[in-house]
Write a protein that holds these residues in place. Structure first.
Motif, PDB file in Angstrom:
ATOM      1  N   ASN A 149       6.972 -21.055 -60.476  1.00 13.89           N
ATOM      2  CA  ASN A 149       7.105 -22.415 -59.949  1.00 13.89           C
ATOM      3  C   ASN A 149       6.277 -22.674 -58.687  1.00 13.89           C
ATOM      4  OD1 ASN A 149       8.961 -23.135 -62.007  1.00 13.89           O
ATOM      5  ND2 ASN A 149      10.590 -22.123 -60.832  1.00 13.89           N
ATOM      6  N   ALA A 150       5.254 -21.863 -58.458  1.00 16.68           N
ATOM      7  CA  ALA A 150       4.391 -22.059 -57.287  1.00 16.68           C
ATOM      8  C   ALA A 150       3.640 -23.381 -57.398  1.00 16.68           C
ATOM      9  CB  ALA A 150       3.393 -20.912 -57.179  1.00 16.68           C
ATOM     10  N   ILE A 151       3.256 -23.886 -56.238  1.00 13.48           N
ATOM     11  CA  ILE A 151       2.438 -25.088 -56.183  1.00 13.48           C
ATOM     12  C   ILE A 151       1.188 -24.776 -55.363  1.00 13.48           C
ATOM     13  CG2 ILE A 151       3.588 -26.080 -54.161  1.00 13.48           C
ATOM     14  CD1 ILE A 151       3.323 -28.817 -55.752  1.00 13.48           C
ATOM     15  N   VAL A 152       0.058 -25.285 -55.841  1.00  9.60           N
ATOM     16  CA  VAL A 152      -1.222 -25.118 -55.153  1.00  9.60           C
ATOM     17  C   VAL A 152      -1.685 -26.513 -54.755  1.00  9.60           C
ATOM     18  CG1 VAL A 152      -3.601 -24.293 -55.316  1.00  9.60           C
ATOM     19  CG2 VAL A 152      -1.771 -23.085 -56.556  1.00  9.60           C
ATOM     20  N   VAL A 153      -2.014 -26.680 -53.476  1.00 10.27           N
ATOM     21  CA  VAL A 153      -2.439 -27.975 -52.958  1.00 10.27           C
ATOM     22  C   VAL A 153      -3.855 -27.852 -52.430  1.00 10.27           C
ATOM     23  CG1 VAL A 153      -1.935 -29.860 -51.368  1.00 10.27           C
ATOM     24  CG2 VAL A 153      -0.052 -28.453 -52.260  1.00 10.27           C
ATOM     25  N   ALA A 154      -4.737 -28.722 -52.903  1.00  4.84           N
ATOM     26  CA  ALA A 154      -6.119 -28.753 -52.428  1.00  4.84           C
ATOM     27  C   ALA A 154      -6.339 -30.030 -51.630  1.00  4.84           C
ATOM     28  CB  ALA A 154      -7.090 -28.697 -53.602  1.00  4.84           C
ATOM     29  N   GLU A 155      -6.841 -29.884 -50.407  1.00  3.42           N
ATOM     30  CA  GLU A 155      -7.252 -31.031 -49.609  1.00  3.42           C
ATOM     31  C   GLU A 155      -8.742 -31.216 -49.841  1.00  3.42           C
ATOM     32  OE1 GLU A 155      -7.936 -32.404 -45.017  1.00  3.42           O
ATOM     33  OE2 GLU A 155      -6.152 -31.207 -45.435  1.00  3.42           O
ATOM     34  N   ILE A 156      -9.109 -32.392 -50.327  1.00  2.09           N
ATOM     35  CA  ILE A 156     -10.514 -32.660 -50.650  1.00  2.09           C
ATOM     36  C   ILE A 156     -10.926 -34.038 -50.135  1.00  2.09           C
ATOM     37  CG2 ILE A 156     -10.584 -31.140 -52.663  1.00  2.09           C
ATOM     38  CD1 ILE A 156     -10.238 -33.660 -54.429  1.00  2.09           C
ATOM     39  N   TYR A 157     -12.225 -34.271 -50.085  1.00  2.00           N
ATOM     40  CA  TYR A 157     -12.781 -35.569 -49.736  1.00  2.00           C
ATOM     41  C   TYR A 157     -12.577 -36.512 -50.913  1.00  2.00           C
ATOM     42  CZ  TYR A 157     -16.141 -39.079 -48.164  1.00  2.00           C
ATOM     43  OH  TYR A 157     -16.727 -40.252 -47.773  1.00  2.00           O
ATOM     44  N   LYS A 158     -12.321 -37.777 -50.643  1.00  2.00           N
ATOM     45  CA  LYS A 158     -11.971 -38.746 -51.687  1.00  2.00           C
ATOM     46  C   LYS A 158     -12.995 -38.849 -52.815  1.00  2.00           C
ATOM     47  CE  LYS A 158     -14.041 -42.696 -49.382  1.00  2.00           C
ATOM     48  NZ  LYS A 158     -13.807 -43.948 -48.694  1.00  2.00           N
ATOM     49  N   LYS A 159     -14.258 -38.517 -52.552  1.00  2.00           N
ATOM     50  CA  LYS A 159     -15.285 -38.624 -53.598  1.00  2.00           C
ATOM     51  C   LYS A 159     -15.425 -37.358 -54.436  1.00  2.00           C
ATOM     52  CE  LYS A 159     -17.875 -42.256 -51.377  1.00  2.00           C
ATOM     53  NZ  LYS A 159     -19.156 -42.730 -50.870  1.00  2.00           N
ATOM     54  N   GLU A 160     -14.737 -36.285 -54.034  1.00  2.00           N
ATOM     55  CA  GLU A 160     -14.745 -35.073 -54.860  1.00  2.00           C
ATOM     56  C   GLU A 160     -13.835 -35.322 -56.051  1.00  2.00           C
ATOM     57  OE1 GLU A 160     -14.589 -30.981 -53.220  1.00  2.00           O
ATOM     58  OE2 GLU A 160     -14.378 -32.020 -51.305  1.00  2.00           O
ATOM     59  N   ILE A 161     -14.213 -34.750 -57.166  1.00  2.00           N
ATOM     60  CA  ILE A 161     -13.395 -34.908 -58.366  1.00  2.00           C
ATOM     61  C   ILE A 161     -13.059 -33.518 -58.893  1.00  2.00           C
ATOM     62  CG2 ILE A 161     -13.321 -35.746 -60.731  1.00  2.00           C
ATOM     63  CD1 ILE A 161     -15.251 -37.985 -59.801  1.00  2.00           C
ATOM     64  N   LEU A 162     -11.774 -33.249 -58.974  1.00  2.00           N
ATOM     65  CA  LEU A 162     -11.315 -31.981 -59.546  1.00  2.00           C
ATOM     66  C   LEU A 162     -10.780 -32.262 -60.939  1.00  2.00           C
ATOM     67  CD1 LEU A 162      -9.451 -30.413 -56.482  1.00  2.00           C
ATOM     68  CD2 LEU A 162     -11.700 -29.799 -57.382  1.00  2.00           C
ATOM     69  N   PRO A 163     -11.065 -31.378 -61.895  1.00  2.00           N
ATOM     70  CA  PRO A 163     -10.574 -31.588 -63.258  1.00  2.00           C
ATOM     71  C   PRO A 163      -9.044 -31.562 -63.331  1.00  2.00           C
ATOM     72  CG  PRO A 163     -11.858 -29.538 -63.089  1.00  2.00           C
ATOM     73  CD  PRO A 163     -11.832 -30.161 -61.738  1.00  2.00           C
ATOM     74  N   GLU A 164      -8.521 -32.096 -64.404  1.00  2.00           N
ATOM     75  CA  GLU A 164      -7.070 -32.130 -64.612  1.00  2.00           C
ATOM     76  C   GLU A 164      -6.494 -30.728 -64.780  1.00  2.00           C
ATOM     77  OE1 GLU A 164      -5.018 -34.907 -64.354  1.00  2.00           O
ATOM     78  OE2 GLU A 164      -6.902 -35.703 -63.582  1.00  2.00           O
ATOM     79  N   SER A 165      -7.311 -29.815 -65.294  1.00  2.00           N
ATOM     80  CA  SER A 165      -6.868 -28.426 -65.356  1.00  2.00           C
ATOM     81  C   SER A 165      -8.040 -27.525 -64.997  1.00  2.00           C
ATOM     82  CB  SER A 165      -6.270 -28.075 -66.717  1.00  2.00           C
ATOM     83  OG  SER A 165      -7.257 -27.937 -67.679  1.00  2.00           O
ATOM     84  N   ILE A 166      -7.706 -26.451 -64.302  1.00  2.00           N
ATOM     85  CA  ILE A 166      -8.686 -25.468 -63.860  1.00  2.00           C
ATOM     86  C   ILE A 166      -8.087 -24.101 -64.170  1.00  2.00           C
ATOM     87  CG2 ILE A 166      -9.884 -24.475 -61.870  1.00  2.00           C
ATOM     88  CD1 ILE A 166      -9.830 -27.228 -60.571  1.00  2.00           C
ATOM     89  N   GLY A 167      -8.664 -23.393 -65.137  1.00  2.00           N
ATOM     90  CA  GLY A 167      -8.099 -22.113 -65.533  1.00  2.00           C
ATOM     91  C   GLY A 167      -6.655 -22.314 -65.956  1.00  2.00           C
ATOM     92  N   SER A 168      -5.752 -21.567 -65.340  1.00  2.00           N
ATOM     93  CA  SER A 168      -4.328 -21.658 -65.684  1.00  2.00           C
ATOM     94  C   SER A 168      -3.600 -22.730 -64.864  1.00  2.00           C
ATOM     95  CB  SER A 168      -3.660 -20.301 -65.460  1.00  2.00           C
ATOM     96  OG  SER A 168      -3.725 -19.947 -64.090  1.00  2.00           O
ATOM     97  N   LEU A 169      -4.323 -23.481 -64.045  1.00  2.00           N
ATOM     98  CA  LEU A 169      -3.709 -24.492 -63.185  1.00  2.00           C
ATOM     99  C   LEU A 169      -3.847 -25.889 -63.789  1.00  2.00           C
ATOM    100  CD1 LEU A 169      -5.081 -23.263 -59.737  1.00  2.00           C
ATOM    101  CD2 LEU A 169      -2.835 -22.796 -60.733  1.00  2.00           C
ATOM    102  N   THR A 170      -2.772 -26.673 -63.669  1.00  2.00           N
ATOM    103  CA  THR A 170      -2.763 -28.038 -64.169  1.00  2.00           C
ATOM    104  C   THR A 170      -2.397 -28.985 -63.036  1.00  2.00           C
ATOM    105  OG1 THR A 170      -2.036 -27.252 -66.333  1.00  2.00           O
ATOM    106  CG2 THR A 170      -1.713 -29.592 -65.868  1.00  2.00           C
ATOM    107  N   LYS A 171      -3.174 -30.052 -62.908  1.00  2.00           N
ATOM    108  CA  LYS A 171      -2.923 -31.049 -61.854  1.00  2.00           C
ATOM    109  C   LYS A 171      -1.653 -31.821 -62.188  1.00  2.00           C
ATOM    110  CE  LYS A 171      -6.554 -33.310 -60.535  1.00  2.00           C
ATOM    111  NZ  LYS A 171      -7.621 -34.343 -60.470  1.00  2.00           N
ATOM    112  N   ILE A 172      -0.771 -31.948 -61.190  1.00  2.00           N
ATOM    113  CA  ILE A 172       0.486 -32.673 -61.412  1.00  2.00           C
ATOM    114  C   ILE A 172       0.614 -33.902 -60.516  1.00  2.00           C
ATOM    115  CG2 ILE A 172       1.781 -30.690 -62.284  1.00  2.00           C
ATOM    116  CD1 ILE A 172       3.031 -30.496 -59.399  1.00  2.00           C
ATOM    117  N   ARG A 173      -0.237 -34.004 -59.490  1.00  2.00           N
ATOM    118  CA  ARG A 173      -0.105 -35.130 -58.575  1.00  2.00           C
ATOM    119  C   ARG A 173      -1.376 -35.262 -57.750  1.00  2.00           C
ATOM    120  NH1 ARG A 173       4.890 -36.365 -54.497  1.00  2.00           N
ATOM    121  NH2 ARG A 173       3.862 -37.973 -53.284  1.00  2.00           N
ATOM    122  N   THR A 174      -1.710 -36.508 -57.400  1.00  2.00           N
ATOM    123  CA  THR A 174      -2.800 -36.792 -56.466  1.00  2.00           C
ATOM    124  C   THR A 174      -2.287 -37.817 -55.475  1.00  2.00           C
ATOM    125  OG1 THR A 174      -4.502 -36.388 -58.135  1.00  2.00           O
ATOM    126  CG2 THR A 174      -5.149 -37.701 -56.236  1.00  2.00           C
TER     127      THR A 174
END
Length: 168
Positions: free
Chosen positions: A130-155
């Motif tokens: 149940n870990a959570i990973v949080v990335a702080e990025i610049y608004k124009k950067e785009i991260l995919p919905e999933s990266i490897g075993s990680l899935t985006k759950i919120r922006t």
């Protein structure tokens, strides 16, 4: 503040810890690209069980140590500092067997460092259940919905800053 360190704004830090408030107490927290250590120190002040700080800049690690000393938070079992690049530190941390409840990454904007760090995190066995990973990025950067075993759950967006939340 040493040159080259871009601290997370108070507004973003407060918003993040409001979102994470039910997860902080006793959590094992990784502050990757920690800079002055503000995020990890905030986690400690809110009851995190341990914080691992990672930055490859000697200036940043010196500033971090100074901040920890001033706040009298320096303790043998709750704080670990790695003066290494993110990928090398992740490898060392994985070998140590540490598992994190919360991973916060705030790499220099641009250069695909957020995406590459998330790929490295997804390849390591460092995330607790149940870990959570949080990335702080610049608004124009785009991260995919999933990266490897990680899935985006919120922006969440705060001015020019985005916080993107992933789970395994």
């Amino acid at each position: 503040m040493p040159a080259g360190i871009r601290p997370t704004s108070d507004k973003v830090r407060e918003a993040l810890f409001e979102i994470l408030k039910d997860r902080i107490e006793g959590a094992i927290f990784l502050d990757l690209f920690c800079g002055s250590g503000a995020m990890g120190i905030e986690a400690l002040s809110r009851g995190a069980g341990a914080v691992f700080f990672v930055d490859n800049s000697l200036q940043a690690v010196s500033e971090l140590r100074k901040n920890l000393s001033l706040l009298e938070l320096y303790g043998p079992s709750i704080i670990n500092i790695y003066k290494k690049g993110a990928v090398e530190a992740l490898s060392d941390i994985q070998r140590s067997g540490s598992l994190f409840d919360i991973v916060f990454i705030d790499p220099p904007y641009g250069r695909d460092m957020a995406k590459n760090s998330l790929i490295a995190i997804s390849r390591c066995d460092i995330l607790a259940r149940n870990a959570i990973v949080v990335a702080e990025i610049y608004k124009k950067e785009i991260l995919p919905e999933s990266i490897g075993s990680l899935t985006k759950i919120r922006t969440s967006r705060y001015g020019d800053t985005m916080l993107e939340f992933f789970t395994k």
